[in-house]
Design a protein around this motif. Sequence first.
Motif, PDB file in Angstrom:
ATOM      1  N   VAL A 138       0.835  -1.094  -0.019  1.00 31.37           N
ATOM      2  CA  VAL A 138      -0.422  -0.074   0.028  1.00 31.37           C
ATOM      3  C   VAL A 138       0.995   0.655  -0.245  1.00 31.37           C
ATOM      4  N   PHE A 139       0.381   2.287  -1.055  1.00 39.28           N
ATOM      5  CA  PHE A 139       1.323   2.932  -1.183  1.00 39.28           C
ATOM      6  C   PHE A 139       0.811   4.669  -0.576  1.00 39.28           C
ATOM      7  N   ALA A 140       1.011   5.587  -0.083  1.00 42.00           N
ATOM      8  CA  ALA A 140       0.166   6.880  -0.219  1.00 42.00           C
ATOM      9  C   ALA A 140      -0.440   7.149  -1.025  1.00 42.00           C
ATOM     10  N   GLY A 141      -0.833   7.784  -1.137  1.00 43.20           N
ATOM     11  CA  GLY A 141      -2.449   8.366  -2.272  1.00 43.20           C
ATOM     12  C   GLY A 141      -3.625   7.920  -2.399  1.00 43.20           C
ATOM     13  N   GLY A 142      -4.413   7.820  -3.504  1.00 47.11           N
ATOM     14  CA  GLY A 142      -5.212   7.897  -3.664  1.00 47.11           C
ATOM     15  C   GLY A 142      -4.945   6.493  -4.950  1.00 47.11           C
ATOM     16  N   HIS A 143      -6.610   6.464  -6.281  1.00 47.16           N
ATOM     17  CA  HIS A 143      -6.224   5.864  -7.242  1.00 47.16           C
ATOM     18  C   HIS A 143      -6.012   6.336  -8.045  1.00 47.16           C
ATOM     19  N   ASP A 144      -5.109   7.192  -8.175  1.00 49.68           N
ATOM     20  CA  ASP A 144      -3.640   7.352  -9.107  1.00 49.68           C
ATOM     21  C   ASP A 144      -2.748   7.742  -8.739  1.00 49.68           C
ATOM     22  N   PHE A 145      -2.545   6.415  -7.507  1.00 45.51           N
ATOM     23  CA  PHE A 145      -0.761   6.887  -6.928  1.00 45.51           C
ATOM     24  C   PHE A 145       0.196   6.601  -7.703  1.00 45.51           C
ATOM     25  N   CYS A 146      -0.263   5.538  -9.042  1.00 43.28           N
ATOM     26  CA  CYS A 146       0.801   5.042  -9.160  1.00 43.28           C
ATOM     27  C   CYS A 146       1.606   6.134  -9.950  1.00 43.28           C
ATOM     28  N   LEU A 147       1.280   7.142 -10.590  1.00 42.00           N
ATOM     29  CA  LEU A 147       1.204   8.211 -11.564  1.00 42.00           C
ATOM     30  C   LEU A 147       1.805   9.143 -11.070  1.00 42.00           C
ATOM     31  N   GLU A 148       1.358   9.441  -9.792  1.00 37.96           N
ATOM     32  CA  GLU A 148       1.762  10.757  -8.799  1.00 37.96           C
ATOM     33  C   GLU A 148       2.535  10.312  -8.081  1.00 37.96           C
ATOM     34  N   LYS A 149       2.908   9.716  -7.574  1.00 44.13           N
ATOM     35  CA  LYS A 149       3.919   9.283  -6.120  1.00 44.13           C
ATOM     36  C   LYS A 149       5.236   8.531  -6.575  1.00 44.13           C
ATOM     37  N   PRO A 150       6.627   9.059  -6.722  1.00 44.10           N
ATOM     38  CA  PRO A 150       7.545   8.804  -7.097  1.00 44.10           C
ATOM     39  C   PRO A 150       7.986   7.107  -7.035  1.00 44.10           C
ATOM     40  N   GLU A 151       7.551   6.887  -5.467  1.00 44.58           N
ATOM     41  CA  GLU A 151       7.354   5.881  -5.216  1.00 44.58           C
ATOM     42  C   GLU A 151       7.046   4.502  -5.909  1.00 44.58           C
ATOM     43  N   ALA A 152       5.993   4.572  -6.668  1.00 36.81           N
ATOM     44  CA  ALA A 152       5.361   3.997  -7.204  1.00 36.81           C
ATOM     45  C   ALA A 152       6.761   3.179  -8.511  1.00 36.81           C
ATOM     46  N   ALA A 153       7.405   4.154  -9.603  1.00 36.82           N
ATOM     47  CA  ALA A 153       8.133   4.536 -10.395  1.00 36.82           C
ATOM     48  C   ALA A 153       9.175   3.121  -9.718  1.00 36.82           C
ATOM     49  N   ALA A 154      10.125   3.480  -8.556  1.00 38.29           N
ATOM     50  CA  ALA A 154      11.260   2.942  -7.757  1.00 38.29           C
ATOM     51  C   ALA A 154      10.780   1.806  -7.618  1.00 38.29           C
ATOM     52  N   ALA A 155      10.006   1.784  -6.607  1.00 37.75           N
ATOM     53  CA  ALA A 155       9.202   0.175  -6.619  1.00 37.75           C
ATOM     54  C   ALA A 155       9.477  -0.865  -7.886  1.00 37.75           C
ATOM     55  N   VAL A 156       8.684  -0.629  -9.089  1.00 40.38           N
ATOM     56  CA  VAL A 156       8.727  -0.985  -9.621  1.00 40.38           C
ATOM     57  C   VAL A 156      10.075  -1.342 -10.531  1.00 40.38           C
ATOM     58  N   ARG A 157      10.905  -0.199 -10.410  1.00 43.25           N
ATOM     59  CA  ARG A 157      11.949  -1.276 -11.063  1.00 43.25           C
ATOM     60  C   ARG A 157      13.463  -1.802 -10.178  1.00 43.25           C
ATOM     61  N   ALA A 158      13.111  -1.936  -9.068  1.00 40.00           N
ATOM     62  CA  ALA A 158      12.972  -3.061  -7.916  1.00 40.00           C
ATOM     63  C   ALA A 158      12.975  -4.701  -8.229  1.00 40.00           C
ATOM     64  N   LEU A 159      12.129  -4.395  -9.219  1.00 44.92           N
ATOM     65  CA  LEU A 159      11.495  -5.105  -9.826  1.00 44.92           C
ATOM     66  C   LEU A 159      12.336  -6.384 -11.591  1.00 44.92           C
ATOM     67  N   LEU A 160      12.779  -5.429 -12.251  1.00 45.93           N
ATOM     68  CA  LEU A 160      13.239  -5.566 -13.149  1.00 45.93           C
ATOM     69  C   LEU A 160      14.220  -6.552 -12.956  1.00 45.93           C
ATOM     70  N   PRO A 161      13.974  -7.225 -13.804  1.00 40.74           N
ATOM     71  CA  PRO A 161      15.133  -8.465 -13.834  1.00 40.74           C
ATOM     72  C   PRO A 161      16.955  -7.381 -14.252  1.00 40.74           C
ATOM     73  N   THR A 162      17.853  -7.858 -14.560  1.00 40.39           N
ATOM     74  CA  THR A 162      19.104  -8.077 -14.269  1.00 40.39           C
ATOM     75  C   THR A 162      19.656  -8.328 -15.555  1.00 40.39           C
ATOM     76  N   TRP A 163      19.883  -7.257 -16.856  1.00 39.51           N
ATOM     77  CA  TRP A 163      20.119  -7.942 -18.365  1.00 39.51           C
ATOM     78  C   TRP A 163      21.830  -7.446 -18.403  1.00 39.51           C
ATOM     79  N   GLN A 164      22.339  -7.764 -19.485  1.00 41.58           N
ATOM     80  CA  GLN A 164      23.856  -7.947 -19.530  1.00 41.58           C
ATOM     81  C   GLN A 164      23.624  -7.600 -20.950  1.00 41.58           C
ATOM     82  N   GLU A 165      23.851  -7.153 -22.240  1.00 37.45           N
ATOM     83  CA  GLU A 165      24.290  -7.197 -23.136  1.00 37.45           C
ATOM     84  C   GLU A 165      25.521  -8.247 -24.045  1.00 37.45           C
ATOM     85  N   VAL A 166      25.074  -9.137 -24.819  1.00 37.40           N
ATOM     86  CA  VAL A 166      26.123 -10.153 -24.566  1.00 37.40           C
ATOM     87  C   VAL A 166      26.595  -9.811 -25.964  1.00 37.40           C
TER      88      VAL A 166
END
Length: 234
Positions: free
Chosen positions: A206-234
């Motif tokens: 649960v994040f601070a904010g209302g229905h549009d929290f993911c568009l209004e709060k930078p914490e959401a983008a940061a939380a998504v970044r933590a889920l992204l897999p590590t990618w190394q170009e080969v």
Amino acid sequence: MSWLMPFAPSRARPVLVCLPQAGSGCGVFRSWQDALGDTATVVGVQLPGRENRFAEPPPESFAHAVDEIVTALVNAVGRPTVLFGHSLGGLIGYEVARALPTPPDALVVAASQPPHRNGKIAGIALDTDEDLEAALAAKELDEDLRELAFTVLRQDADMAATYESPSGAPLPCDLHAWGGEADERVPAGDLDGWRDYAGPAFHSRVFAGGHDFCLEKPEAAAAVRALLPTWQEV
């Protein structure tokens, strides 16, 4: 026209696929590319009938939209992905994740009710135009923009009404259900309803904010970044 809108050139890095809420185009996620930088390529899913696809007819049904999105992703995205769906986009993302031949690393559903609540879009009844007009009441729009927003929201409501719940079919990937603590349309308590649809793992937050929290709060983008897999170009 393509169902996908990349916000950066394709490169060897994870792809974050974003599905917007009802009545909206994927342009709302454009700023996420700047927020995530080189961590990922952000790709918006653009349904017909809005933004650059305004002149096109809406999807024939919910299933038709899912089929088209899956086909577009299979043809254009061949590396690790996270799907992120906001409100109705979460429900679409759930079906897309189930249908992809190679599942994503994770699905995030934000401010989204679980599939068995398909009689409504994020707390909005689908039965009357008055319900949809009420959902737009809080938005500061001039008359022309309000009429346009209503048209798109009506199209999405009609599409959502064709959805058939899969009766708890599990996901082939991790499921993250996120909500806003002040969201009156999808209360935080509704998030646990997604647990029955989870596959390998279920997480809620649960994040601070209302229905549009993911568009209004930078914490959401940061939380998504933590889920992204590590990618190394080969």
